[in-house]
Design an enzyme around this catalytic site. Structure first.
Site, short mmCIF file in Angstrom:
data_model
loop_
_atom_site.label_atom_id
_atom_site.label_comp_id
_atom_site.label_asym_id
_atom_site.label_seq_id
_atom_site.Cartn_x
_atom_site.Cartn_y
_atom_site.Cartn_z
N GLU A 170 0.85 -1.18 0.00
CA GLU A 170 0.00 0.00 0.00
C GLU A 170 0.89 1.23 0.00
O GLU A 170 1.83 1.33 0.79
CB GLU A 170 -0.87 0.03 1.26
CG GLU A 170 -1.68 -1.22 1.49
CD GLU A 170 -2.77 -1.41 0.47
OE1 GLU A 170 -2.90 -0.57 -0.45
OE2 GLU A 170 -3.50 -2.41 0.58
N HIS A 224 -2.45 -6.21 11.07
CA HIS A 224 -3.30 -7.27 10.53
C HIS A 224 -3.12 -8.60 11.26
O HIS A 224 -2.72 -9.60 10.65
CB HIS A 224 -3.00 -7.51 9.03
CG HIS A 224 -3.22 -6.31 8.16
ND1 HIS A 224 -2.76 -6.25 6.86
CD2 HIS A 224 -3.89 -5.16 8.37
CE1 HIS A 224 -3.12 -5.09 6.32
NE2 HIS A 224 -3.80 -4.40 7.22
N ASN A 283 -5.13 -6.44 2.61
CA ASN A 283 -5.75 -5.96 3.85
C ASN A 283 -6.95 -6.86 4.15
O ASN A 283 -7.74 -7.15 3.26
CB ASN A 283 -6.19 -4.52 3.67
CG ASN A 283 -5.14 -3.71 2.94
OD1 ASN A 283 -4.89 -3.96 1.77
ND2 ASN A 283 -4.52 -2.79 3.60
P1 FDA Z 1 -11.81 -6.44 15.43
O1 FDA Z 1 -10.47 -6.30 16.03
O2 FDA Z 1 -12.23 -5.48 14.39
O3 FDA Z 1 -12.92 -6.34 16.58
C1 FDA Z 1 -12.78 -6.99 17.81
C2 FDA Z 1 -13.59 -6.21 18.85
O4 FDA Z 1 -13.74 -7.00 20.02
C3 FDA Z 1 -12.92 -4.91 19.30
O5 FDA Z 1 -13.87 -3.87 19.24
C4 FDA Z 1 -12.49 -5.20 20.74
O6 FDA Z 1 -12.52 -4.05 21.58
C5 FDA Z 1 -13.52 -6.22 21.17
N1 FDA Z 1 -13.07 -7.13 22.22
C6 FDA Z 1 -11.90 -7.80 22.29
N2 FDA Z 1 -11.86 -8.60 23.36
C7 FDA Z 1 -13.05 -8.45 24.00
C8 FDA Z 1 -13.62 -9.00 25.19
N3 FDA Z 1 -12.96 -9.92 25.91
N4 FDA Z 1 -14.87 -8.59 25.56
C9 FDA Z 1 -15.54 -7.66 24.82
N5 FDA Z 1 -15.03 -7.11 23.69
C10 FDA Z 1 -13.82 -7.50 23.29
N6 FDA Z 1 -7.71 -3.85 7.41
C11 FDA Z 1 -8.14 -3.64 6.14
O7 FDA Z 1 -8.73 -4.53 5.53
N7 FDA Z 1 -7.91 -2.44 5.53
C12 FDA Z 1 -7.23 -1.43 6.15
O8 FDA Z 1 -7.06 -0.35 5.57
C13 FDA Z 1 -6.77 -1.65 7.47
N8 FDA Z 1 -6.04 -0.70 8.14
C14 FDA Z 1 -5.78 -0.84 9.48
C15 FDA Z 1 -5.20 0.21 10.21
C16 FDA Z 1 -5.04 0.09 11.59
C17 FDA Z 1 -4.43 1.23 12.36
C18 FDA Z 1 -5.44 -1.10 12.24
C19 FDA Z 1 -5.29 -1.25 13.73
C20 FDA Z 1 -5.98 -2.14 11.52
C21 FDA Z 1 -6.15 -2.03 10.14
N9 FDA Z 1 -6.73 -3.05 9.41
C22 FDA Z 1 -7.08 -2.86 8.09
C23 FDA Z 1 -7.05 -4.35 10.03
C24 FDA Z 1 -8.54 -4.51 10.35
O9 FDA Z 1 -9.03 -3.40 11.05
C25 FDA Z 1 -8.72 -5.80 11.16
O10 FDA Z 1 -8.26 -6.87 10.37
C26 FDA Z 1 -10.15 -6.05 11.55
O11 FDA Z 1 -10.68 -4.99 12.30
C27 FDA Z 1 -10.30 -7.35 12.31
O12 FDA Z 1 -11.67 -7.64 12.44
P2 FDA Z 1 -12.18 -8.65 13.53
O13 FDA Z 1 -13.64 -8.86 13.29
O14 FDA Z 1 -11.31 -9.84 13.53
O15 FDA Z 1 -11.97 -7.95 14.95
#
Ligand code: FDA
Length: 504
Positions: A356, A442, A480
């Site tokens: 990217e 990721h 991503n």
């Molecule tokens: P995700 O992490 O989204 O959600 C999990 C949720 O569960 C969170 O809200 C967390 O607080 C909650 N949680 C965790 N444990 C818990 C518990 N015990 N009790 C209650 N709640 C709990 N991807 C992409 O495709 N394009 C992009 O441009 C980007 N860019 C990017 C930038 C940055 C800064 C980050 C940090 C990440 C990206 N990503 C990305 C990655 C993408 O955001 C990521 O892969 C997904 O959000 C993952 O989705 P999930 O459903 O797996 O969990």
């Protein structure tokens, strides 16, 4: 007292969780979502919901005393980071021994903080990574469904070519072309129409005001505006915020009993609640879902969980790197925080890379070209339960990232050679370093599909227990990941509703 009973609980509110809750709600199943972070809809004293990237305050970070920005060391000066009060802010950096992982906290999970890049993987690579998933169904049905629900849109090419805000991307494209590399436009969930109006001065700026990793105040169609809004609209789904699931046990009648800690935004424990449910869906992300199941297996509350829980983790080959351009080749003081172009060298058998072209929205000319390279690193880590601290640790060593660094280096060495440019060494920490090999955005894996679960995310050893999120993907997807996480969740929940819920 008796725990509150709900038919279905979904832990988390990220991609996998949001898809699952919507489809359960549509099927008429009363569902409670538990989210440890906040609902981000309250304006702060500055009139904004989120603090910006350039002057972050406590809203930026999840219980830190200082912000931990990925490019904290610009010019070796700690310009980007600030001291803050510990608070339930939106971006967390989970620091394991030799790898740090950025994740979103709040209603919408990663969608609140991510770059919005919405990329479906190359079909051949998807088939390599998840060979037992019917790829025809994925590419004909579930990827299109995910794209439409997520409101994925494309930048207008004419505007892209003309605007100052994407000069940084055009400069990188020209330099890639000199090295014989091709680029592709990257779709996004940020509303590019809104962005054009930002550029015209018609609406408040967000992408054009350097907002991204600490939340976008406008323009981004995060999950709270798409899947989760639709889920709440079914009238069957509710979301409990600042509720962290801690333990899971199974009761004699087969239902699950959760203990959940409810806190305030300053971290004070308000209550420990018990909630029971028939169907339990883990959507707490690769880190969160894996930790919950590891704890359950290792403390004996779900003793029949498979030894595969915790295994198969990878950072999707993430490596950041940056190049220094010649003074006569500036990248622009005005940069959109939303990437729109990628260098696609994935079909290079020696070193597949999808890079990217990332902005460096510093507000001043930096002559920097920044990249997030996604590489194909065969190394895998594993989560292990740390009983003393009641948490999961990540067993992953820095040298496991060597194949990823080498792949990124092979590509950017070519770009540098063709343009007689050099790497920047000052961006990734206090030591001279051209490649960030110690953090990722990721995280993938930990409860891998077809290993820790069946082919639809049903957790092995237990009935009515499911993983729905990035933990299912075995460490790498080549692009991503959120579109893949979303589409896979769509596929899995369709089957689960048909076979496990409607039938019961
Ligand atoms: P995700 O992490 O989204 O959600 C999990 C949720 O569960 C969170 O809200 C967390 O607080 C909650 N949680 C965790 N444990 C818990 C518990 N015990 N009790 C209650 N709640 C709990 N991807 C992409 O495709 N394009 C992009 O441009 C980007 N860019 C990017 C930038 C940055 C800064 C980050 C940090 C990440 C990206 N990503 C990305 C990655 C993408 O955001 C990521 O892969 C997904 O959000 C993952 O989705 P999930 O459903 O797996 O969990």
């Amino acid at each position: 007292g008796t725990p509150a009973f709900v038919p279905a609980v979904v832990i988390g509110t990220g991609y996998g969780a949001a898809v699952t809750a919507l489809r359960l709600g549509e099927a008429g199943v009363r569902t409670v979502m538990l989210e440890m972070g906040q609902l981000w809809n309250q304006q702060g004293p500055d009139g904004n919901v989120f603090s910006g990237m350039l002057k972050p305050d406590k809203r930026s970070s999840w219980f830190k005393t200082r912000t931990e920005a990925p490019l904290g060391s610009f010019l070796w000066l700690d310009l980007a980071n600030r001291d803050i009060d510990p608070y339930a802010g939106v971006l967390d950096r989970v620091n394991y021994d030799q790898m740090s992982v950025y994740v979103g906290r709040g209603v919408g999970g990663g969608s609140l903080v991510n770059g919005g890049m919405a990329v479906a993987p190359k079909r051949s690579y998807f088939e390599e990574v998840l060979p037992r998933v019917d790829s025809a169904a994925m590419y004909d049905r579930y990827f299109p469904r995910a794209n439409s629900m997520l409101r994925v849109n494309h930048i207008d090419n004419g505007w892209f070519e003309g605007t100052d805000w994407y000069k940084f991307a055009r400069v990188s494209r020209d330099q890639a072309q000199k090295a014989g590399l091709g680029t592709v436009h990257v779709p996004n969930v940020y509303d590019f129409d809104y962005m054009r109006r930002e550029a015209n001065g018609e609406v408040p700026k967000s992408a054009l005001a350097a907002e991204v990793i600490y939340g976008n105040n406008h323009g981004k169609q995060s999950l709270d505006k798409t899947y989760l809004a639709a889920a709440l609209g079914t009238g069957k789904v509710t979301i409990e915020t600042l509720h962290q699931a801690r333990t899971i046990r199974q009761q004699k009648d087969g239902t699950y009993l959760l203990t959940v800690e409810q806190k305030d935004a300053d971290g004070r424990l308000l209550a420990t609640r018990e909630i029971s449910c028939r169907h339990l869906f883990l959507g707490a992300g690769s880190l969160g879902s894996t930790e919950l199941l590891l704890r359950a297996r290792e403390t004996g509350t779900l003793p029949d969980l498979s030894s595969e829980i915790g295994a198969g983790w990878g950072p999707n080959g993430n490596i950041m790197t940056a190049r220094a351009n010649h003074v006569w080749n500036p990248t622009g003081a005005s940069q959109s925080s939303i990437p729109a172009l990628g260098i696609d060298d994935w079909d290079n058998p020696a070193a597949p890379v999808f890079a990217e072209i990332a902005p460096m929205p510093a507000g001043v000319e930096t002559w920097v070209s920044l990249y997030l390279a996604i590489t194909k690193n065969p190394e895998r880590g594993a989560f292990v339960y740390d009983a003393a601290n009641d948490r999961a640790n990540l067993r992953w060593t820095r040298d496991q990232n060597t194949p990823a660094v080498n792949a990124a280096k092979s590509l950017f060495d070519r770009v540098n050679r063709a343009n007689t440019t050099m790497y920047r060494y000052d961006l990734f920490g206090k030591q001279l370093k051209a490649f960030s090999d110690d953090f990722c955005y990721h995280p993938l894996g930990g409860c891998v599909l077809g290993k820790a679960t069946d082919d639809y995310g049903r957790v092995s050893g237990y009935k009515n227990l499911y993983v729905t999120d990035g933990a299912l993907i075995p460490g790498s997807i080549g692009v991503n990941p959120f579109v893949t996480i979303t589409a896979l969740a769509e596929r899995n929940i369709e089957r689960v509703i048909q076979q496990d819920i409607k039938a019961s």
